[in-house]
Design an enzyme around this catalytic site. Structure first.
Site, PDB file in Angstrom:
ATOM      1  CD  GLU A 192      10.800  23.492 -30.854  1.00 25.20           C
ATOM      2  OE1 GLU A 192      11.970  23.101 -31.005  1.00 25.20           O
ATOM      3  OE2 GLU A 192      10.466  24.322 -29.976  1.00 25.20           O
ATOM      4  CG  ASP A 206      17.219  18.031 -29.974  1.00 23.19           C
ATOM      5  OD1 ASP A 206      17.770  18.922 -30.637  1.00 23.19           O
ATOM      6  OD2 ASP A 206      16.370  18.255 -29.092  1.00 23.19           O
ATOM      7  CG  ASP A 245      19.663  21.437 -28.564  1.00 18.77           C
ATOM      8  OD1 ASP A 245      19.197  21.916 -29.602  1.00 18.77           O
ATOM      9  OD2 ASP A 245      18.963  20.785 -27.756  1.00 18.77           O
ATOM     10  CG  ASP A 253      16.896  25.318 -28.869  1.00 18.14           C
ATOM     11  OD1 ASP A 253      17.552  25.392 -27.814  1.00 18.14           O
ATOM     12  OD2 ASP A 253      15.897  24.589 -28.993  1.00 18.14           O
ATOM     13  CG  ASP A 268      15.042  22.497 -32.772  1.00 18.58           C
ATOM     14  OD1 ASP A 268      16.033  21.810 -33.086  1.00 18.58           O
ATOM     15  OD2 ASP A 268      15.011  23.210 -31.752  1.00 18.58           O
ATOM     16  CD1 TRP A 301       9.121  20.606 -28.366  1.00 17.91           C
ATOM     17  CD2 TRP A 301       9.785  20.907 -26.261  1.00 17.91           C
ATOM     18  NE1 TRP A 301       9.706  19.435 -27.942  1.00 17.91           N
ATOM     19  CE2 TRP A 301      10.125  19.594 -26.647  1.00 17.91           C
ATOM     20  CE3 TRP A 301      10.100  21.330 -24.955  1.00 17.91           C
ATOM     21  CZ2 TRP A 301      10.773  18.696 -25.786  1.00 17.91           C
ATOM     22  CZ3 TRP A 301      10.746  20.439 -24.101  1.00 17.91           C
ATOM     23  CH2 TRP A 301      11.081  19.146 -24.523  1.00 17.91           C
ATOM     24  CG  HIS A 338      13.227  19.217 -32.258  1.00 16.19           C
ATOM     25  ND1 HIS A 338      12.223  19.891 -31.612  1.00 16.19           N
ATOM     26  CD2 HIS A 338      14.306  19.297 -31.427  1.00 16.19           C
ATOM     27  CE1 HIS A 338      12.649  20.352 -30.457  1.00 16.19           C
ATOM     28  NE2 HIS A 338      13.922  20.012 -30.325  1.00 16.19           N
ATOM     29  CG  HIS A 352      13.997  26.840 -32.154  1.00 12.70           C
ATOM     30  ND1 HIS A 352      13.488  26.225 -31.025  1.00 12.70           N
ATOM     31  CD2 HIS A 352      13.586  28.130 -32.096  1.00 12.70           C
ATOM     32  CE1 HIS A 352      12.801  27.109 -30.322  1.00 12.70           C
ATOM     33  NE2 HIS A 352      12.853  28.267 -30.960  1.00 12.70           N
ATOM     34  CE  LYS A 392      13.719  16.576 -28.727  1.00 10.03           C
ATOM     35  NZ  LYS A 392      14.187  17.086 -27.424  1.00 10.03           N
TER      36      LYS A 392
END
Length: 430
Positions: free
Chosen positions: A236, A304, A306, A336, A269, A195, A272, A296, A238
């Site tokens: 990955e 994002d 997380d 993640d 993800d 990424w 993302h 993820h 985003k």
């Protein structure tokens, strides 16, 4: 009034009795709960090391995070050394049932002297391999293309300066050799995810050029063949990041095309994409074009961010998609998130247990009944079965599973975390 004698079940007897009732319930639906427990126990979940130290790593623990990454909060007890991080991981792993892996970033190296990222070598991760052997844990890996002077302008593998681009290409090449080393030493392939934060804060004039450079850089990085029994490449996407609000080079369309055309893994993800998008809906579609995935699993709140994974609708939908379509042999499940506002070990435990709970619950769905109702066009029955399965006694199966594997049942894990916090974490400074 006469006194009626009552009997109380011991905790073990209560768990076993509840399981027997649940076992009978699911047996009527054609579901063997013992087989489900065995199957869910063998699904690896790759736990991310960076929750334990707020993504600081050991290259330069005082460095400032960049590349659209933030860890907010100042809860006491952050791991400051590799030894502390491994100690914390051991504590968390003891409270989480099932097969586990550890996902490492390149900045978690251990070296006596500073090492440039384009010169990292397997020996800088030898202690992690020894820990993995002792704990029976597989390792995954990531090049760290952020929080570095040569990434401060928001471009790495797509940088217009060939010297800077070369640095990051060489870093990713070195990372692949480390990933291969993990696979050879541990007997299980390491998934290495690339990424990059590349993008622009405001509207770019040229959207194509950076993507051409990114494609060329990736092609050079993966050019050296590595046996997939040791190492697997993943990329990955985003939607945007802090400092890259207007344009992201590695978009979803870019990486879906790249992964499918290069026969490598696509990483999805959960944080993302646009806030109204979910990766659960993308899994079946992308499975038609890519052979293998990396997930993820995270929890975005408005962006994002997380947050710690919950047992919410999207986590359950992700697990349902993987199980319903028999994709477990094509999907690598990783986590993640990084929350510095709560106990970091508790964050690992809550998030990982929730992911495995979702997988267990997905395996206990009345699949036969749902599939036949849909084929028959009986959408009333389909909806009824889906809703009934929400409150089926799956939690009794989960409690029994934890009990059988010597892992705390229910909220009992919290007392272990609190005790560890009082004896270990609160004595750390900084």
């Amino acid at each position: 009034m006469p006194v009626t004698a009552t009997s109380t079940l011991s905790p073990t007897h209560a768990i076993e009795t509840a399981y027997q009732l649940a076992q009978n319930h699911f047996a009527k639906l054609g579901i063997d709960t013992d087989s489900v427990i065995q199957a869910v126990d063998n699904i690896p979940i790759s736990i991310h090391c960076w929750q334990g130290d707020d993504v600081r790593g050991f290259e330069n623990p005082d460095q400032t995070l960049s590349g659209g990454i933030q860890a907010t909060g100042n809860y006491p007890g952050r791991a400051r050394t590799p030894e502390e991080l491994r100690q914390d991981l051991n504590q968390a792993f003891n409270l989480i049932p099932g097969c586990k892996r550890l996902n490492l970033h390149a900045l978690y190296l251990e070296a006596d002297e500073p090492v440039s990222r384009d010169h990292i070598r397997p020996e800088h991760f030898a202690n992690w391999v020894e820990w993995a052997k002792k704990t029976g844990t597989g390792l995954d890996f990531n090049p760290s293309c952020f929080s570095h002077p040569l990434s401060e302008d928001g471009m790495t593998l797509s940088h217009p300066d060939p010297v800077i681009r070369r640095f990051w290409i060489d870093h990713c090449k070195a990372s692949r050799r480390i990933s291969e080393y993990f696979g050879k030493e541990l007997g299980t392939p390491s998934v290495m995810n690339i990424w990059v934060p590349d993008g622009m804060k405001d509207l770019p004039y040229d959207r194509l050029g950076p993507r051409q450079r990114l494609m060329a850089s990736l092609d050079e990085i993966i050019a050296e063949p590595i046996d997939v029994k040791y190492h697997k490449d993943a990329v990955e996407s985003k939607l945007f990041g802090i400092g890259a609000e207007a344009y992201t080079v590695g978009s979803n369309e870019f990486y879906l095309g790249y992964a499918s055309s290069r026969d490598i893994l696509l990483c999805l993800d959960a944080g993302h994409f646009h806030p109204t998008e979910v990766i659960s809906d993308k899994i079946s579609a992308c499975s038609l074009y890519v052979k293998e995935f990396l997930l993820h699993v995270s929890r975005p709140i408005r962006w994002d961010s997380d947050h710690v994974v919950l047992l919410d609708d999207e986590t359950q939908a992700i697990a349902n998609e993987v199980v319903r379509h028999q994709l477990l042999n094509r999907v690598n499940i990783g986590l993640d998130f990084f929350d510095a506002s709560i106990n970091r070990i508790a964050a690992w435990v809550i998030g990982t247990r929730n992911m495995r709970k979702a997988l267990l619950k997905a395996m206990l769905e009345p699949q036969h009944q749902l599939q036949h109702a849909e084929i028959d066009g009986d959408y009333t029955a389909r909806l009824a079965w889906m809703e009934e399965s929400r409150t089926a006694p799956w939690s009794a199966v989960w409690d029994y599973y934890c009990h059988q594997h010597g892992v705390p049942v229910g909220i009992d894990w919290l007392q272990h975390v609190k005790a560890y916090e009082e004896t270990i974490l609160r004595h750390r400074e900084g």
